[in-house]
Design a protein around this motif. Sequence first.
Motif, short mmCIF file in Angstrom:
data_model
loop_
_atom_site.label_atom_id
_atom_site.label_comp_id
_atom_site.label_asym_id
_atom_site.label_seq_id
_atom_site.Cartn_x
_atom_site.Cartn_y
_atom_site.Cartn_z
N TYR A 64 -37.34 -4.59 22.13
CA TYR A 64 -37.49 -3.87 20.87
C TYR A 64 -38.74 -2.99 20.90
N PHE A 65 -39.86 -3.58 21.30
CA PHE A 65 -41.09 -2.79 21.31
C PHE A 65 -41.06 -1.71 22.37
N ARG A 66 -40.42 -1.95 23.49
CA ARG A 66 -40.31 -0.93 24.52
C ARG A 66 -39.50 0.25 24.01
N LEU A 67 -38.39 -0.05 23.36
CA LEU A 67 -37.52 1.02 22.90
C LEU A 67 -38.01 1.66 21.60
N VAL A 68 -38.21 0.89 20.58
CA VAL A 68 -38.55 1.45 19.27
C VAL A 68 -40.01 1.90 19.21
N PHE A 69 -40.93 0.99 19.48
CA PHE A 69 -42.35 1.34 19.44
C PHE A 69 -42.64 2.45 20.45
N GLY A 70 -42.07 2.35 21.64
CA GLY A 70 -42.31 3.35 22.68
C GLY A 70 -41.86 4.74 22.26
N VAL A 71 -40.69 4.84 21.66
CA VAL A 71 -40.18 6.15 21.23
C VAL A 71 -41.11 6.76 20.19
N PHE A 72 -41.49 5.97 19.20
CA PHE A 72 -42.38 6.51 18.17
C PHE A 72 -43.76 6.82 18.72
N SER A 73 -44.29 5.96 19.56
CA SER A 73 -45.62 6.18 20.12
C SER A 73 -45.67 7.48 20.93
N ARG A 145 -37.64 13.71 11.31
CA ARG A 145 -36.26 13.24 11.34
C ARG A 145 -36.18 11.80 11.88
N LEU A 146 -36.90 11.53 12.98
CA LEU A 146 -36.92 10.17 13.53
C LEU A 146 -37.44 9.15 12.51
N VAL A 147 -38.52 9.51 11.83
CA VAL A 147 -39.11 8.61 10.84
C VAL A 147 -38.12 8.39 9.68
N ILE A 149 -34.80 8.66 9.64
CA ILE A 149 -33.66 7.86 10.10
C ILE A 149 -34.08 6.40 10.24
N TYR A 150 -35.24 6.18 10.84
CA TYR A 150 -35.71 4.80 11.03
C TYR A 150 -35.91 4.11 9.69
N LEU A 151 -36.57 4.78 8.74
CA LEU A 151 -36.82 4.17 7.44
C LEU A 151 -35.53 3.89 6.69
N LEU A 152 -34.55 4.76 6.83
CA LEU A 152 -33.25 4.53 6.21
C LEU A 152 -32.58 3.29 6.82
N ILE A 153 -32.57 3.21 8.14
CA ILE A 153 -31.99 2.05 8.81
C ILE A 153 -32.75 0.78 8.43
N LEU A 154 -34.07 0.87 8.36
CA LEU A 154 -34.89 -0.28 7.98
C LEU A 154 -34.55 -0.74 6.56
N ALA A 155 -34.43 0.20 5.63
CA ALA A 155 -34.13 -0.16 4.24
C ALA A 155 -32.74 -0.80 4.12
N VAL A 156 -31.74 -0.21 4.78
CA VAL A 156 -30.39 -0.77 4.73
C VAL A 156 -30.38 -2.16 5.38
N GLY A 157 -31.03 -2.27 6.53
CA GLY A 157 -31.09 -3.57 7.21
C GLY A 157 -31.78 -4.62 6.38
#
Length: 172
Positions: A64-73, A145-147, A149-157
């Motif tokens: 998770y951190f490699r994929l999600v954190f890495g992309v945003f970082s 756009r990335l932020v 989409i991520y926040l939308l997915i986070l809220a729905v999840g």
Amino acid sequence: HKHLFFYPFIVAGFIVITALFSLICGEALQHYLNLTVLVDTSRSAVTMYSLLLFVGYALFLMVYFRLVFGVFSRNFERQADLTIFALGIPPQHMIEALDVVAEENGGIHDEANWHHHSIRERMDFLLIAEKEPSLVVRHAKRVRRLVAIYLLILAVGAFIAFVPSLPENNIT
């Protein structure tokens, strides 16, 4: 760009994904573990199953951190590097500073990193942005756009994972 403000949401995303996994697979996993413990009640068996769960969780956390954190970082870092254009400072200054950092750290220009681009890639990106100024605006839009989409997915999840577990509110 207030990037540090966003990182707690990345951690929250891991919590939400874990809750969703528990919601979807938790009961079946619990039944399996209960049956397994009934078959082999030795302390070592129980410890082994607990250890397997922990290792699985730790591996999931790393992915998770490699994929999600890495992309945003990586995207945040590029956006921060591109700020030099908004300041009106020639990008050559930033490129030279990155070069010095790489040299002082043993010539690590091309050394890959799990959450950052290599220094060479950062330097090259600044050169490309200098030749193509629209890249600065395009990258800023990409980050927004990335932020979003991520926040939308986070809220729905979070809604799916946590709302069913909230106590009923029977106000009449």
